[in-house]
Design a protein around this motif. Structure first.
Motif, PDB file in Angstrom:
ATOM      1  N   UNK B  90       0.895  -1.094  -0.215  1.00 45.43           N
ATOM      2  CA  UNK B  90      -0.163   0.003  -0.088  1.00 45.43           C
ATOM      3  C   UNK B  90       0.821   1.324   0.033  1.00 45.43           C
ATOM      4  N   UNK B  91       2.114   1.139   0.924  1.00 44.14           N
ATOM      5  CA  UNK B  91       2.831   2.480   0.706  1.00 44.14           C
ATOM      6  C   UNK B  91       3.511   2.645  -0.557  1.00 44.14           C
ATOM      7  N   UNK B  92       3.957   1.436  -1.211  1.00 45.57           N
ATOM      8  CA  UNK B  92       4.449   1.586  -2.633  1.00 45.57           C
ATOM      9  C   UNK B  92       3.526   2.331  -3.548  1.00 45.57           C
ATOM     10  N   UNK B  93       2.039   1.777  -3.255  1.00 46.75           N
ATOM     11  CA  UNK B  93       1.307   2.441  -4.277  1.00 46.75           C
ATOM     12  C   UNK B  93       0.898   3.912  -3.872  1.00 46.75           C
ATOM     13  N   UNK B  94       0.690   4.266  -2.506  1.00 52.14           N
ATOM     14  CA  UNK B  94       0.277   5.362  -1.969  1.00 52.14           C
ATOM     15  C   UNK B  94       1.313   6.440  -2.292  1.00 52.14           C
ATOM     16  N   UNK B  95       2.479   6.174  -2.090  1.00 52.38           N
ATOM     17  CA  UNK B  95       3.816   7.267  -2.383  1.00 52.38           C
ATOM     18  C   UNK B  95       4.222   7.047  -3.878  1.00 52.38           C
ATOM     19  N   UNK B  99       6.203   2.585  -9.207  1.00 48.20           N
ATOM     20  CA  UNK B  99       6.585   2.668 -10.603  1.00 48.20           C
ATOM     21  C   UNK B  99       8.161   2.043 -10.670  1.00 48.20           C
ATOM     22  N   UNK B 100       8.724   2.262  -9.584  1.00 47.24           N
ATOM     23  CA  UNK B 100      10.207   1.766  -9.489  1.00 47.24           C
ATOM     24  C   UNK B 100      10.160   0.312  -9.840  1.00 47.24           C
ATOM     25  N   UNK B 101       9.310  -0.297  -9.229  1.00 47.79           N
ATOM     26  CA  UNK B 101       9.259  -1.675  -9.439  1.00 47.79           C
ATOM     27  C   UNK B 101       8.592  -2.432 -10.886  1.00 47.79           C
ATOM     28  N   UNK B 102       7.285  -1.540 -11.117  1.00 54.80           N
ATOM     29  CA  UNK B 102       6.795  -1.762 -12.409  1.00 54.80           C
ATOM     30  C   UNK B 102       7.828  -1.784 -13.688  1.00 54.80           C
ATOM     31  N   UNK B 103       8.558  -1.066 -13.550  1.00 55.78           N
ATOM     32  CA  UNK B 103       9.767  -0.789 -14.890  1.00 55.78           C
ATOM     33  C   UNK B 103      10.815  -1.994 -14.871  1.00 55.78           C
ATOM     34  N   UNK B 104      10.777  -2.685 -13.580  1.00 53.24           N
ATOM     35  CA  UNK B 104      11.908  -3.816 -13.769  1.00 53.24           C
ATOM     36  C   UNK B 104      11.407  -5.129 -14.118  1.00 53.24           C
ATOM     37  N   UNK B 105      12.364  -6.064 -14.414  1.00 56.96           N
ATOM     38  CA  UNK B 105      11.867  -7.303 -15.203  1.00 56.96           C
ATOM     39  C   UNK B 105      11.364  -8.410 -13.953  1.00 56.96           C
ATOM     40  N   UNK B 165      -3.987  -8.278  -1.568  1.00 50.97           N
ATOM     41  CA  UNK B 165      -5.368  -8.061  -1.931  1.00 50.97           C
ATOM     42  C   UNK B 165      -5.726  -6.727  -1.272  1.00 50.97           C
ATOM     43  N   UNK B 166      -5.942  -6.684  -0.152  1.00 47.79           N
ATOM     44  CA  UNK B 166      -6.199  -5.484   0.743  1.00 47.79           C
ATOM     45  C   UNK B 166      -5.525  -4.279   0.285  1.00 47.79           C
ATOM     46  N   UNK B 167      -4.248  -4.504  -0.077  1.00 53.33           N
ATOM     47  CA  UNK B 167      -3.421  -3.385  -0.151  1.00 53.33           C
ATOM     48  C   UNK B 167      -3.701  -2.794  -1.898  1.00 53.33           C
ATOM     49  N   UNK B 168      -3.942  -3.581  -2.614  1.00 55.80           N
ATOM     50  CA  UNK B 168      -4.374  -3.376  -4.065  1.00 55.80           C
ATOM     51  C   UNK B 168      -5.788  -2.750  -4.287  1.00 55.80           C
ATOM     52  N   UNK B 169      -6.600  -3.193  -3.247  1.00 52.25           N
ATOM     53  CA  UNK B 169      -7.941  -2.768  -3.387  1.00 52.25           C
ATOM     54  C   UNK B 169      -8.026  -1.457  -2.367  1.00 52.25           C
ATOM     55  N   UNK B 170      -7.292  -1.071  -1.670  1.00 53.32           N
ATOM     56  CA  UNK B 170      -7.538   0.131  -0.860  1.00 53.32           C
ATOM     57  C   UNK B 170      -6.739   1.336  -1.364  1.00 53.32           C
ATOM     58  N   UNK B 171      -7.761   2.551  -1.345  1.00 54.29           N
ATOM     59  CA  UNK B 171      -7.100   3.665  -1.992  1.00 54.29           C
ATOM     60  C   UNK B 171      -6.635   4.653  -0.865  1.00 54.29           C
ATOM     61  N   UNK B 172      -6.878   4.363   0.382  1.00 54.56           N
ATOM     62  CA  UNK B 172      -6.813   5.376   1.554  1.00 54.56           C
ATOM     63  C   UNK B 172      -6.312   4.486   2.643  1.00 54.56           C
ATOM     64  N   UNK B 260      -2.370  -1.140 -10.210  1.00 50.89           N
ATOM     65  CA  UNK B 260      -0.930  -1.136  -9.964  1.00 50.89           C
ATOM     66  C   UNK B 260      -0.159  -0.070 -11.435  1.00 50.89           C
ATOM     67  N   UNK B 261      -0.751  -0.760 -12.528  1.00 48.45           N
ATOM     68  CA  UNK B 261      -0.361  -0.298 -13.748  1.00 48.45           C
ATOM     69  C   UNK B 261      -1.515   0.662 -14.356  1.00 48.45           C
TER      70      UNK B 261
END
Lengths: 329, 262
Positions: B90-95, B99-105, B165-172, B260-261
């Motif tokens: 969630x922190x990864x998404x919130x901050x 994207x740092x991870x999404x561009x990696x293989x 799952x909770x981290x992906x579904x939560x926006x706050x 995420x993407x």
């Protein structure tokens, strides 16, 4: 009699050969929409290996979305994108390890120091940490005194430097810099561009976006201008600067003037600046002497003369200003 | 400059690096992630186990503290495995730093696995420390240690997936906290942590059987004490099925890049 021995080719010879013959980046008809709003409208352009390519455009033109599609942050709506011959969707493992992205937004892993984060990032790309290369990055980007600071303790400029180091830590073949100098001081901009050009000379292809058009003019070999989701120009920098085939001629005369002399009314556009200056836009092949003759015939004495070729900024404005949209490429 | 673009690639190094990152993340804030839950569980041990427990006996042949310790261990595993994946992703998404991870293989499977293993490590570490502290107050018979390990393994795995799952579904932050406050904690408390469900009225017993934590709680306690409400193999099968289902859902969401993407 000795047998002719054909040296064995490395196992990955053909894939390496194909990659080396491919374009660094090929974008074919890429579309992207968010909530039904099309933000990238079927763009096409290529980047050759070894180029420094500028992707310019006003805010909201679709540059960052394009970069996100290349890097894998955004799904591609339709069309295709290839990095060194590999498709960014089907062969994402290959394309992502060959690509380094510095995002426009400052993105930090706040739990770690620069030293820790760089080490982790090299690993994320499947590349063992190269101490020598990391030290060179730290040295060239002047990160040394801050290396043990947590990333969120850095100043704005330092964060940008760290992000460049992070994008380069795995030694990518394609480096994407999305507004790397936004909001940073002149000194950093200068050292950053010097370093980027050095990296490019060693073989890394560079795609950059910037709002500092003078910087783009200095470092880019080819430039694409993007506006409202479309590529409206994509040419070598020199060709782009000649697009409008006009230059400015500024003449300062000794006498005070209030009207354009009758002998010069044939030149358009023209204007008076100050009380002593005349400015004309001439075709590039038009000699300044014809204007000077007109001035001389009007009885005016020239005290200074200056010509100026169109800058990238002027070309950019003409391509992107409202109502002057050229046909998409 | 002696620099050339790189051709080296170790396929498992991205996974290993992300796993290392996740472990370093929670150990770097150990006061918050490990020490606090251990202190909380120790207080439970002291208050419910030692102080009140001396006056209670709810399972024949065992003291109340012996009954409650497996529940406390499992609670530590559940809450910490869940908290690790949910807060980290969630922190990864919130901050925006995801994207740092999404561009990696890093593929979706390895991405999910790295987060999961780190969460399991945190959950199991807390569980083991609670057990070690409980040894100051009581001894446990450990009737079937292999089963105990399997329950701990499956429970930590399952709640690590719930966390993703909770981290992906939560926006706050509030939305994320709701999963803990209104789902995880009630399920733990109503899952038989402090009492066997056979003590409840029959309607509540029926309701408890829809609580997934009940099966893990009962199965784990049975593997420790040798006594339980339902067959241990059934509990294990249900825990395994839930873990598999949660893993498929979490992996699918990550693979699709949901939230995420872009």
């Amino acid at each position: 009699m000795g047998h002719l021995r054909i040296p064995a080719l490395p196992r990955n010879f053909f894939s390496v050969l194909c990659q080396s013959m491919s374009k660094a980046l090929e974008i074919n008809g890429a579309h992207k929409s968010f909530d039904g709003v099309e933000v990238v409208k079927g763009i096409n352009f290529d980047i050759e290996p070894g180029e420094i390519f500028g992707l310019l455009g006003p805010n909201g033109a679709g540059k960052s979305t394009t970069i996100n599609m290349i890097g894998g942050v955004s799904h591609i709506g339709s069309g295709s994108i290839r990095v060194f011959g590999k498709d960014v969707v089907d062969d994402y493992m290959d394309t992502r390890r060959m690509t380094g992205v510095m995002h426009q937004e400052v993105t930090l892993d706040v739990f770690f120091s620069i030293a820790q984060a760089l080490r982790l990032h090299s690993g994320y790309y499947g590349v063992p940490y190269d101490e020598k290369w990391a030290n060179l990055l730290i040295d060239r980007l002047a990160l040394g005194p801050h290396i043990h600071k947590k990333t969120n303790q850095l100043s704005g400029g330092m964060k940008r430097r760290y992000m460049v180091a992070k994008a380069l830590i795995h030694r990518p073949k394609l480096l994407i810099l999305d507004e790397p100098t936004a909001g940073v001081d002149v000194e950093l901009r200068r050292t950053l561009w010097d370093f980027v050009q050095d990296v490019n000379r060693e073989g890394t292809t560079i795609l950059l976006t910037t709002h500092y058009l003078q910087e783009a003019e200095e470092v880019c070999g080819r430039i694409a201008i993007m506006n409202k989701g479309k590529i409206v120009a994509c040419e070598k920098k020199e060709d782009l600067l000649q697009t409008f085939e006009q230059k400015k001629l500024r003449i300062r005369v000794a006498d005070k003037i209030s009207d354009i002399p009758a002998a010069l009314t044939g030149f358009t556009p023209k204007k008076i600046y100050g009380n002593h200056g005349l400015e004309f836009c001439l075709d590039l092949d038009c000699s300044a002497s014809t204007v000077l003759d007109g001035i001389s015939n009007s009885g005016l004495v020239v005290s200074d003369i200056e010509t100026e070729k169109p800058s990238l900024e002027e070309v950019f404005i003409r391509f992107t200003e409202e109502g002057s949209l050229t046909s998409e490429l | 400059m002696n620099y050339k673009p790189n051709d080296i690639f170790f396929p498992w190094l991205p996974f290993y690096s992300l796993l290392k990152r996740e472990v370093l993340r929670f150990t770097s804030i150990a006061t918050q992630t490990v020490i606090t839950p251990i202190v909380t569980a120790s207080l439970y041990l002291f208050v419910f186990g030692v102080h009140l427990g001396g006056q209670l006996s709810i399972l024949e042949g065992f003291s109340y503290i012996q009954f409650v310790v497996p529940g406390l261990i499992l609670m530590g595993v559940v809450t910490n495995a869940f908290a690790n994946t949910s807060s980290s992703l969630f922190f990864y998404r919130y901050l925006g730093s995801v994207v740092e991870l999404l561009v990696t293989p890093i593929g979706a499977f390895r991405f999910s696995l790295a987060f999961t293993l780190a969460a399991m490590l945190r959950g199991i570490t807390v569980g083991v420390v609670i057990w070690l502290i409980s040894m100051l107050f009581t001894d446990l018979p450990w009737a079937n240690p292999v089963m105990s390990f399997m329950f701990i393994f499956l429970t930590s795995f399952l709640f690590a997936q719930f966390g993703l799952i909770a981290a992906i579904l939560s926006n706050t932050f509030d939305a994320l906290a709701m999963y803990t406050n209104f789902l995880i904690v009630p399920l733990i408390y109503l899952g038989g942590m402090f009492y066997p469900i056979s003590m409840l009225p029959s309607a509540w017993q029926t309701i408890s059987r829809f609580n997934p934590i009940f099966y893990m709680m009962d199965g784990f306690r049975q593997s420790v004490l040798g006594e339980g409400d339902i067959p241990i193999r059934l509990s294990l099968a249900i825990a395994a099925a839930l873990a598999l289902a949660a893993w498929v859902i979490a992996s699918y969401m990550i693979w699709k890049g949901k939230r995420l993407r872009l």
